[in-house]
Design a protein around this motif. Structure first.
Motif, mmCIF file in Angstrom:
data_model
loop_
_atom_site.group_PDB
_atom_site.id
_atom_site.type_symbol
_atom_site.label_atom_id
_atom_site.label_comp_id
_atom_site.label_asym_id
_atom_site.label_seq_id
_atom_site.Cartn_x
_atom_site.Cartn_y
_atom_site.Cartn_z
ATOM 1 N N ARG A 1 -8.899 11.454 0.002
ATOM 2 C CA ARG A 1 -10.142 12.142 -0.339
ATOM 3 C C ARG A 1 -9.864 13.643 -0.282
ATOM 4 O O ARG A 1 -10.192 14.340 0.686
ATOM 5 C CB ARG A 1 -11.256 11.749 0.630
ATOM 6 C CG ARG A 1 -12.634 12.292 0.229
ATOM 7 C CD ARG A 1 -13.686 11.833 1.230
ATOM 8 N NE ARG A 1 -13.887 10.403 1.167
ATOM 9 C CZ ARG A 1 -14.758 9.799 0.346
ATOM 10 N NH1 ARG A 1 -15.510 10.531 -0.460
ATOM 11 N NH2 ARG A 1 -14.891 8.495 0.335
ATOM 12 N N SER B 1 2.319 -1.991 6.230
ATOM 13 C CA SER B 1 2.053 -2.725 4.989
ATOM 14 C C SER B 1 1.801 -4.203 5.236
ATOM 15 O O SER B 1 1.217 -4.878 4.393
ATOM 16 C CB SER B 1 3.233 -2.557 4.024
ATOM 17 O OG SER B 1 4.407 -3.166 4.542
ATOM 18 N N MET C 1 0.848 -1.182 0.000
ATOM 19 C CA MET C 1 0.000 0.000 0.000
ATOM 20 C C MET C 1 0.883 1.230 0.000
ATOM 21 O O MET C 1 1.807 1.384 0.793
ATOM 22 C CB MET C 1 -0.903 0.015 1.232
ATOM 23 C CG MET C 1 -1.802 1.218 1.291
ATOM 24 S SD MET C 1 -2.936 1.119 2.707
ATOM 25 C CE MET C 1 -1.772 1.178 4.062
ATOM 26 N N GLU C 2 0.613 2.119 -0.904
ATOM 27 C CA GLU C 2 1.433 3.318 -0.994
ATOM 28 C C GLU C 2 1.134 4.271 0.131
ATOM 29 O O GLU C 2 0.018 4.527 0.483
ATOM 30 C CB GLU C 2 1.176 4.025 -2.321
ATOM 31 C CG GLU C 2 2.034 5.299 -2.439
ATOM 32 C CD GLU C 2 1.750 6.038 -3.708
ATOM 33 O OE1 GLU C 2 0.797 6.819 -3.724
ATOM 34 O OE2 GLU C 2 2.480 5.830 -4.666
ATOM 35 N N GLN C 3 2.170 4.806 0.754
ATOM 36 C CA GLN C 3 2.004 5.778 1.826
ATOM 37 C C GLN C 3 2.520 7.121 1.349
ATOM 38 O O GLN C 3 3.295 7.235 0.401
ATOM 39 C CB GLN C 3 2.787 5.340 3.082
ATOM 40 C CG GLN C 3 2.471 3.940 3.514
ATOM 41 C CD GLN C 3 1.078 3.851 4.067
ATOM 42 O OE1 GLN C 3 0.534 4.826 4.553
ATOM 43 N NE2 GLN C 3 0.498 2.681 3.969
ATOM 44 N N ARG D 1 -2.971 4.390 -3.118
ATOM 45 C CA ARG D 1 -4.027 4.911 -2.257
ATOM 46 C C ARG D 1 -4.035 6.429 -2.389
ATOM 47 O O ARG D 1 -3.049 7.083 -2.057
ATOM 48 C CB ARG D 1 -3.798 4.510 -0.792
ATOM 49 C CG ARG D 1 -3.955 3.033 -0.533
ATOM 50 C CD ARG D 1 -5.407 2.583 -0.698
ATOM 51 N NE ARG D 1 -5.592 1.171 -0.365
ATOM 52 C CZ ARG D 1 -5.525 0.194 -1.240
ATOM 53 N NH1 ARG D 1 -5.249 0.468 -2.512
ATOM 54 N NH2 ARG D 1 -5.713 -1.054 -0.867
ATOM 55 N N ASN E 1 -3.478 15.851 -3.912
ATOM 56 C CA ASN E 1 -2.925 14.506 -3.986
ATOM 57 C C ASN E 1 -1.566 14.506 -4.654
ATOM 58 O O ASN E 1 -0.652 13.802 -4.223
ATOM 59 C CB ASN E 1 -3.894 13.589 -4.744
ATOM 60 C CG ASN E 1 -4.894 12.907 -3.830
ATOM 61 O OD1 ASN E 1 -4.588 11.916 -3.187
ATOM 62 N ND2 ASN E 1 -6.097 13.471 -3.765
ATOM 63 N N ASP F 1 -0.023 -0.656 -5.902
ATOM 64 C CA ASP F 1 -1.229 -0.539 -5.081
ATOM 65 C C ASP F 1 -1.307 0.888 -4.555
ATOM 66 O O ASP F 1 -0.757 1.209 -3.502
ATOM 67 C CB ASP F 1 -1.178 -1.541 -3.937
ATOM 68 C CG ASP F 1 -2.498 -1.608 -3.178
ATOM 69 O OD1 ASP F 1 -3.485 -1.056 -3.687
ATOM 70 O OD2 ASP F 1 -2.524 -2.204 -2.082
ATOM 71 N N SER G 1 0.050 8.995 -8.775
ATOM 72 C CA SER G 1 1.136 8.657 -7.862
ATOM 73 C C SER G 1 2.492 8.948 -8.488
ATOM 74 O O SER G 1 3.411 9.435 -7.819
ATOM 75 C CB SER G 1 1.042 7.187 -7.468
ATOM 76 O OG SER G 1 2.083 6.830 -6.601
ATOM 77 N N THR H 1 -6.063 -3.781 6.560
ATOM 78 C CA THR H 1 -6.754 -2.533 6.865
ATOM 79 C C THR H 1 -7.832 -2.748 7.916
ATOM 80 O O THR H 1 -7.990 -1.950 8.840
ATOM 81 C CB THR H 1 -7.389 -1.961 5.581
ATOM 82 O OG1 THR H 1 -6.369 -1.786 4.597
ATOM 83 C CG2 THR H 1 -8.060 -0.629 5.862
ATOM 84 N N GLN I 1 -13.730 -3.235 -1.717
ATOM 85 C CA GLN I 1 -12.746 -2.617 -2.605
ATOM 86 C C GLN I 1 -12.599 -3.364 -3.924
ATOM 87 O O GLN I 1 -12.300 -2.759 -4.949
ATOM 88 C CB GLN I 1 -11.383 -2.548 -1.892
ATOM 89 C CG GLN I 1 -11.359 -1.547 -0.737
ATOM 90 C CD GLN I 1 -10.019 -1.526 -0.037
ATOM 91 O OE1 GLN I 1 -9.186 -2.433 -0.210
ATOM 92 N NE2 GLN I 1 -9.780 -0.496 0.748
#
Length: 613
Positions: free
Chosen positions: A463, A148, A1-3, A460, A469, A458, A521, A152, A244
């Motif tokens: 919002r 990671s 998961m990208e942080q 993320r 972003n 992957d 990203s 979740t 998801q």
């Protein structure tokens, strides 16, 4: 998961067309001369509750007064019974005094217990807020690699359900514990002054109920409770995965497979819950029986009848035991049947909360060192997620500035683990990784995030607006810089098609496909302009536009940055300066793509394999 590249940022910056305020991130306090764990927010659960100790004391004090006052109506009834049954004329003044005293006691009980309950619920809200804030702060500072490797749903359960499960312990337990111990204690003292023998007989139901408690704490019961909690967490995680992934799976006609994981999790939960309930039902039924009012009255009446017929007890003295006997068992029954389960659940929840709060960030240097260049070297690097199993074994690798190094290898060879060490998601268990001759552990996370950025498959997105972003790592970037990065990532035209362009809030006003999210990203990483760029599987399973964007970006950046990429496309490998072939955690071949093909070794065989194509 990208942080987020600036790890620890809790919310997205508010986008402004001219400038954004810089993100501040305090450095952790150090306790050793070289490296020290950051403990700036590592409070225990007990430490978090310490500031509220006076509020807890007020809740307990008010409940004690209310509980003791609640005995006044019962004592008034007992005294009235004795006065009315006593020989001779009735003392009307005494009778009215007893009635008024009982009414006042009832009023005091209502006022003090209401005040205790109100303060307890306000305190519960404050404690839950503090717990969630500290959990958020801790999760914002733990190693990204730790995050990671967790589902979740697992972390969602800790921050949401587990914090809420503390509610009975904060808002209700003080009052119920006081009612379960103080009231029976005072009642026992009073009853002992009347007749100690019947008092002991009255305690028989309580003793029988307490004898059931060890049966609820056996290793089997505790193991079933852990399995029950694990099954609940598995359901939470499977729901997240189901929601998801449902749209993608259904699009390819696999709706049955989409909910298979959720269905399996629920089936497992039903089986575990059935075993849990079957083991508990007999014990609970026995406890409810011995604490029920009919059973208590039966025991007191039998004991009282024996004593009265033998002349050892006056008939009027049986009345206190009939009334207060129920008062002895009712609080205990409420505590065992309901509060005990809640307290057990709260105890387990506190344990999971404590586990998260105890996770320490990676060690930080007391005096961070700034590298002079961005040459990356890995020397004798070994790493394993578990102590008895190494994923990487003796990695020696040099990444020169201005070059692209492609990592290839079969599934499970350690590719993702290797690239995750570079942005310091984990520290190697042996060996060192340096940038510009400086060990990553000597650079410090704040400076390292300015040196290394990364893009994962992957993705993320927050919002927040598209601009926010993209500018997540550089919150003070101008809109022109954001647009330039979007153009380089081949996503600018798609952004303009959104309802409000770069101001469109993703997840609320519009959504993006997986490939488009990857390009956002990539634009984020390009805007960060770090000298080292890591792409973990960013070219796998992408659409042609995203693949083209990645290749164009790599070509444009090749003269400036040190790039490490996990390659799944032949074109990406062909464009690389160096190819590193991993197998079983070790480098088996390394060199230019053409040279490795000419050697006709493992890389050449892998090149021709269906897995690679």
């Amino acid at each position: 998961m990208e942080q987020a590249r600036l790890h620890g940022q809790a919310t997205a910056p508010s986008h402004r067309r001219r400038a954004r305020g810089p993100l501040s991130r305090g450095d952790a306090a150090m306790t050793t001369t070289d490296f020290a764990p950051a403990r700036e927010q590592g409070q225990s659960v007990a430490g978090l509750l310490r500031p509220y100790r006076w509020s807890f004391a007020a809740v307990v004090f008010l409940q004690v007064i209310g509980a003791l006052a609640g005995l006044a109506p019962l004592l008034a009834v007992i005294e009235l019974g004795r006065s009315l049954l006593a020989p001779g004329p009735i003392d009307h003044d005494h009778v009215w005094f007893v009635v008024i005293a009982g009414a006042v006691g009832l009023l005091v009980r209502l006022l003090f217990t209401a005040a205790s309950s109100g303060i307890g619920h306000l305190l519960d809200g404050r404690v839950q807020l503090a717990l969630r804030r500290h959990l958020a702060a801790r999760l914002g500072g733990v190693p990204i690699g730790w995050l990671s490797r967790r589902r979740t749903g697992e972390l969602t359960k800790v921050v949401g359900e587990d914090v809420s499960a503390v509610h009975p312990f904060i808002a209700h337990a003080p009052g119920e514990l006081i009612a379960a111990f103080v009231v029976p204690l005072v009642s026992l003292i009073y009853l002992f002054t009347i007749d100690w023998r019947l008092t002991l007989i009255t305690l028989i139901p309580v003793a029988l109920a307490l004898a059931h408690l060890p049966l609820m704490m056996t290793p089997t019961r505790l193991r079933e409770e852990k399995q029950f909690e694990a099954a609940m967490g598995q359901i939470a995680s499977s729901v997240v995965e189901f929601v998801q992934g449902i749209s993608v799976v259904k699009a390819f006609g696999g709706s049955g497979r989409a909910h298979r994981g959720f269905r399996t999790a629920t089936d497992d939960f039903v089986g575990i819950y059935s075993r849990f309930v079957r083991g508990l039902s007999v014990i609970a039924a026995g406890m409810q029986l011995v604490l029920s009012p009919p059973f208590v009255l039966l025991v007191v009446l039998i004991g009282g009848a024996v004593l009265i017929t033998s002349g050892a007890l006056a008939p009027a003295d049986l009345l206190p035991f009939l009334l207060l006997g129920l008062g002895l068992t009712a609080p205990v029954a409420a505590l065992i049947s309901h509060s005990f389960d809640d307290l057990q659940a709260a105890r387990r929840a506190v344990g999971r909360i404590k586990d998260v709060l105890d996770v320490q960030p990676l060690p930080e240097p007391t005096h961070p060192v700034t590298p002079c260049d961005h040459r990356v070297e890995l020397r004798e690097v070994r790493f394993g997620y578990e102590a008895d199993h190494e994923v990487l074994r003796g990695i020696d690798l040099t990444l020169e500035p201005g070059t692209v190094t492609a990592i290839v290898g079969p599934s499970g060879s350690g590719k993702s683990t290797l690239v995750q060490l570079l942005p310091r998601f984990f520290d190697p268990t042996h060996g060192s990784i340096t940038v510009g001759g400086v060990d990553l552990r000597e650079i410090g996370s704040h400076k390292l995030h300015q040196l290394v950025s990364f893009v994962f498959q992957d993705v993320r997105l927050l919002r927040a607006s598209v601009a926010d972003n993209i500018a997540l790592a550089v919150p003070d970037a101008d809109l022109d810089d954001v647009v330039s990065a979007a153009r380089m990532a081949n996503i600018h035209e798609r952004i303009l098609e959104l309802p409000r362009g770069y101001d469109t809030v993703l997840g609320q006003e519009a959504g993006l496909s997986g490939g488009e999210a990857q390009r956002i990203s990539l634009a984020r990483a390009l805007l960060a302009a770090t000298p080292v760029l890591v792409l973990d599987e960013a070219t796998a399973f992408t659409d042609p536009q995203t693949e083209q964007a990645v290749r164009q970006a790599l070509a444009a950046l090749q003269g400036d940055r040190t790039i490490l990429v996990i390659a799944h496309r032949l074109e990406t490998v062909a464009d690389a300066d160096t190819v590193v072939m991993l197998d079983n955690g070790s480098i088996v071949e390394q060199g230019r793509p053409a040279d490795l093909l000419a050697e006709n070794g493992k890389f050449a065989a892998f090149w021709q394999s269906k897995e690679y194509r």
